[in-house]
Write an enzyme that holds these catalytic residues in place. Structure first.
Site, PDB file in Angstrom:
ATOM      1  N   LYS A 130       0.871  -1.184   0.000  1.00  0.00           N
ATOM      2  CA  LYS A 130       0.000   0.000   0.000  1.00  0.00           C
ATOM      3  C   LYS A 130       0.903   1.228   0.000  1.00  0.00           C
ATOM      4  O   LYS A 130       2.021   1.180   0.522  1.00  0.00           O
ATOM      5  CB  LYS A 130      -0.875   0.019   1.250  1.00  0.00           C
ATOM      6  CG  LYS A 130      -2.105   0.887   1.133  1.00  0.00           C
ATOM      7  CD  LYS A 130      -3.271   0.163   0.468  1.00  0.00           C
ATOM      8  CE  LYS A 130      -4.419   1.104   0.197  1.00  0.00           C
ATOM      9  NZ  LYS A 130      -5.598   0.398  -0.318  1.00  0.00           N
ATOM     10  N   ASP A 170      -6.868   4.440  -4.688  1.00  0.00           N
ATOM     11  CA  ASP A 170      -7.558   4.295  -3.395  1.00  0.00           C
ATOM     12  C   ASP A 170      -8.188   5.662  -3.125  1.00  0.00           C
ATOM     13  O   ASP A 170      -8.407   6.430  -4.075  1.00  0.00           O
ATOM     14  CB  ASP A 170      -6.564   3.873  -2.293  1.00  0.00           C
ATOM     15  CG  ASP A 170      -7.249   3.468  -0.997  1.00  0.00           C
ATOM     16  OD1 ASP A 170      -7.899   2.418  -0.966  1.00  0.00           O
ATOM     17  OD2 ASP A 170      -7.158   4.210   0.006  1.00  0.00           O
TER      18      ASP A 170
HETATM   19  P1  NDP Z   1     -13.013   7.811  -2.977  1.00  0.00           P
HETATM   20  O1  NDP Z   1     -11.909   8.779  -2.823  1.00  0.00           O
HETATM   21  O2  NDP Z   1     -13.636   7.607  -4.316  1.00  0.00           O
HETATM   22  O3  NDP Z   1     -14.206   8.157  -1.948  1.00  0.00           O
HETATM   23  C1  NDP Z   1     -13.967   8.215  -0.583  1.00  0.00           C
HETATM   24  C2  NDP Z   1     -15.261   8.635   0.090  1.00  0.00           C
HETATM   25  O4  NDP Z   1     -15.104   8.508   1.500  1.00  0.00           O
HETATM   26  C3  NDP Z   1     -15.610  10.092  -0.162  1.00  0.00           C
HETATM   27  O5  NDP Z   1     -16.995  10.224  -0.139  1.00  0.00           O
HETATM   28  C4  NDP Z   1     -14.964  10.793   1.023  1.00  0.00           C
HETATM   29  O6  NDP Z   1     -15.557  12.017   1.357  1.00  0.00           O
HETATM   30  C5  NDP Z   1     -15.228   9.793   2.121  1.00  0.00           C
HETATM   31  N1  NDP Z   1     -14.206   9.935   3.179  1.00  0.00           N
HETATM   32  C6  NDP Z   1     -12.880   9.784   3.054  1.00  0.00           C
HETATM   33  N2  NDP Z   1     -12.272  10.016   4.219  1.00  0.00           N
HETATM   34  C7  NDP Z   1     -13.248  10.306   5.093  1.00  0.00           C
HETATM   35  C8  NDP Z   1     -13.276  10.619   6.463  1.00  0.00           C
HETATM   36  N3  NDP Z   1     -12.145  10.681   7.174  1.00  0.00           N
HETATM   37  N4  NDP Z   1     -14.478  10.850   7.037  1.00  0.00           N
HETATM   38  C9  NDP Z   1     -15.631  10.787   6.318  1.00  0.00           C
HETATM   39  N5  NDP Z   1     -15.673  10.484   5.009  1.00  0.00           N
HETATM   40  C10 NDP Z   1     -14.504  10.247   4.403  1.00  0.00           C
HETATM   41  O7  NDP Z   1     -12.455   6.436  -2.383  1.00  0.00           O
HETATM   42  P2  NDP Z   1     -12.956   4.958  -2.651  1.00  0.00           P
HETATM   43  O8  NDP Z   1     -14.420   4.925  -2.812  1.00  0.00           O
HETATM   44  O9  NDP Z   1     -12.093   4.367  -3.680  1.00  0.00           O
HETATM   45  O10 NDP Z   1     -12.539   4.269  -1.259  1.00  0.00           O
HETATM   46  C11 NDP Z   1     -13.417   4.190  -0.132  1.00  0.00           C
HETATM   47  C12 NDP Z   1     -12.932   3.099   0.812  1.00  0.00           C
HETATM   48  O11 NDP Z   1     -12.904   1.846   0.115  1.00  0.00           O
HETATM   49  C13 NDP Z   1     -11.529   3.285   1.390  1.00  0.00           C
HETATM   50  O12 NDP Z   1     -11.488   2.722   2.690  1.00  0.00           O
HETATM   51  C14 NDP Z   1     -10.675   2.438   0.457  1.00  0.00           C
HETATM   52  O13 NDP Z   1      -9.477   2.024   1.082  1.00  0.00           O
HETATM   53  C15 NDP Z   1     -11.608   1.262   0.234  1.00  0.00           C
HETATM   54  N6  NDP Z   1     -11.306   0.466  -0.935  1.00  0.00           N
HETATM   55  C16 NDP Z   1     -11.331   1.024  -2.188  1.00  0.00           C
HETATM   56  C17 NDP Z   1     -11.083   0.229  -3.285  1.00  0.00           C
HETATM   57  C18 NDP Z   1     -11.248   0.747  -4.667  1.00  0.00           C
HETATM   58  O14 NDP Z   1     -11.239  -0.073  -5.591  1.00  0.00           O
HETATM   59  N7  NDP Z   1     -11.415   2.035  -4.886  1.00  0.00           N
HETATM   60  C19 NDP Z   1     -10.665  -1.182  -3.149  1.00  0.00           C
HETATM   61  C20 NDP Z   1     -10.761  -1.682  -1.794  1.00  0.00           C
HETATM   62  C21 NDP Z   1     -11.025  -0.856  -0.745  1.00  0.00           C
HETATM   63  P3  NDP Z   1     -14.823  13.407   0.955  1.00  0.00           P
HETATM   64  O15 NDP Z   1     -15.136  13.576  -0.500  1.00  0.00           O
HETATM   65  O16 NDP Z   1     -15.467  14.417   1.827  1.00  0.00           O
HETATM   66  O17 NDP Z   1     -13.367  13.231   1.234  1.00  0.00           O
END
Ligand code: NDP
Length: 452
Positions: A130, A170
């Site tokens: 990572k 991510d």
């Molecule tokens: P994105 O950047 O597309 O979206 C992240 C979302 O989570 C946004 O809505 C963001 O809000 C919100 N967010 C992030 N940090 C916080 C926080 N501290 N408090 C509240 N809301 C938060 O990311 P992904 O959808 O790709 O990833 C989401 C999760 O899924 C993560 O944990 C990631 O590790 C996991 N994941 C993703 C994969 C992928 O294929 N993309 C694969 C496996 C796991 P804001 O816009 O306000 O920051």
């Protein structure tokens, strides 16, 4: 060594904490695995003799580097970049890159450790890694993002490679950022190889990669419900996040006849009592991803929806829950509220979104609980298929990839069932199942190599 000579879990965790001071997320992730693995290996001397868990909990290497870039006003900015290469016993390191101000060594070590087991569960030949940076992409211009990504890759390129370490996206790293990093890698090395996944379709990306994590989390949910004689159809779902994982999870819930009620971001959550439709989800995708907007605008756009500033959606009554934002976003108190409200299943789209005691509360209440390392493995699984396509210099069709994703999620579910038995023959502990199934493959490969 007699069984009584083995260190116990408390002693083991004392060592982990001493060697990794202050890295609380990393301690939490190691403990979650260790509590199950210790029990599983208690009569399996070879794993003790070769110190397998101790070795998996020590990353192969942690690379930390300076990333300098120039903002649009000509100011020189300095960020910290990382790549944690946790374990490559079963394949090259593989895992995403996160750009978020909260990124630190502890968070990336926890994610790389988790990724090792997740990648093992997919059945594909991928080790765990990572990376990321404390760079905050919010409010930055496209050119600032580009300069940052290029500077980040100017150091990272020497540590990665198609057979060495293959990063992906991510939080904060989507198709645009992958494009900038791939372009820089190609420019520096003069090589066109599959060094990153999540690429655009024009330059070696795979169909279905974008949808894979969110869809996969719903497939896992579906398999848990089906095994318990239940289904998604007609059920309401609370979902957090509004990024890649959350929007695709909402979409697949809809495909299966369920009703998604909420989405969120770091500003708060929206509740739509009428349920999200495909049209509304498409609006969120464009608004959040392309326009970089905020989820609160949803309540202005769609009648009947409300925005709840500074809050998470977990006290909204629903049958199903999909945390799809970030780590530790469901506290133990919130888990208890969800149980009281009658939630029957939780599938973790985000990585480690539920606090440790919250997980135990769900398990004690016999809520079906799909832990992230199993439930969100669909994304990395299709990344694995992207690697195969790049190596063959071929592109597979969407139907074929959708089928492969569905089959992989089903096989992960079956592995969890195999190792997740409890005293209640009707209840599967998927946390136990995922941890042990993920561990055995990596552990057995490490045994084959001797002490390295
Ligand atoms: P994105 O950047 O597309 O979206 C992240 C979302 O989570 C946004 O809505 C963001 O809000 C919100 N967010 C992030 N940090 C916080 C926080 N501290 N408090 C509240 N809301 C938060 O990311 P992904 O959808 O790709 O990833 C989401 C999760 O899924 C993560 O944990 C990631 O590790 C996991 N994941 C993703 C994969 C992928 O294929 N993309 C694969 C496996 C796991 P804001 O816009 O306000 O920051």
């Amino acid at each position: 060594m007699a069984a009584s000579d083995h260190v116990g879990i408390e002693q083991f965790m004392t060592g982990v904490k001493k060697r990794n001071p202050g890295e609380t997320e990393f301690h939490q992730a190691v403990y979650e695995v260790a509590q199950y693995v210790f029990d599983y290996i208690k009569d399996k001397e070879i794993y003790h003799e070769y110190q397998i868990l101790r070795r998996i909990a020590e990353p192969d290497r942690v690379i930390s580097f300076r990333v300098c870039w120039e903002d649009d006003k000509g100011n020189i900015r300095v960020q910290r970049g990382y790549r944690v290469q946790n374990n490559n016993a079963i394949g090259p390191y593989k895992g995403g890159i996160r750009f978020h101000p909260s990124v630190n060594q502890s968070i990336l070590k926890f994610l790389a450790f988790e990724q090792t087991f997740k990648n093992s569960l997919t059945g594909l030949p991928m080790g765990g890694g990572k990376g990321g940076s404390d760079f905050n992409p919010k409010g930055k211009s496209t050119h600032e993002i580009m300069r940052f990504c290029q500077s980040f890759m100017t150091e990272l390129y020497r540590h990665v490679g198609a057979d060495v370490d293959i990063p992906a996206g991510d939080i904060g790293v989507g198709g645009r950022e992958i494009g900038f990093m791939f372009g820089q890698y190609k420019r520096i090395t003069n090589q066109y190889t599959g060094v990153l996944t999540g690429k655009g379709l024009e330059y070696g990306g795979s169909l279905v990669r974008t949808e894979a994590t969110g869809y996969g989390a719903v497939y896992f949910l579906e398999d848990m419900l089906n095994k318990a004689g239940n289904a998604i159809e007609g059920k309401t779902a609370i979902i957090s996040g509004s990024g890649n994982v959350a929007t695709h999870a909402a979409e697949k819930i809809l495909h299966r006849g369920g009703k998604p009620l909420t989405l969120s971001d770091s500003g708060g959550f929206i509740l739509d009592p009428d349920g999200l439709t495909q049209e509304k989800i498409d609006w969120v995708k464009v608004h959040k991803t392309h326009r970089r907007g905020r989820i609160e605008d949803y309540a202005k756009e769609f009648k009947g929806a409300t925005f709840h500033a500074g809050k998470r959606p977990w006290d909204v009554k629903a049958d199903l829950a999909l945390p799809c934002a970030t780590q530790n976003e469901i506290t133990t108190a919130e888990a208890k509220t969800m149980i009281k409200n009658g939630v029957i299943a939780v599938s973790e789209g985000a990585n480690m979104p539920t606090e440790q005691d919250g997980i135990h509360a769900f398990l004690d209440a016999k809520v079906l609980f799909g832990p992230s390392k199993a439930a969100n493995a669909g994304g990395v699984a299709v990344s694995g298929l992207e690697i195969s396509q790049n190596q063959q210099r071929m592109s597979w069709g969407a139907d074929d990839l959708q089928k492969q994703l569905r089959n992989i999620m089903q096989s992960i579910h079956e592995k969890c069932v195999q190792y997740g038995d409890t005293k209640d023959p009707k209840y599967i502990d998927y946390v136990k199942g995922a941890n042990i199934a993920g561990f055995t493959k990596v552990a057995d490969a490490m045994l084959a190599y001797g002490v390295v």
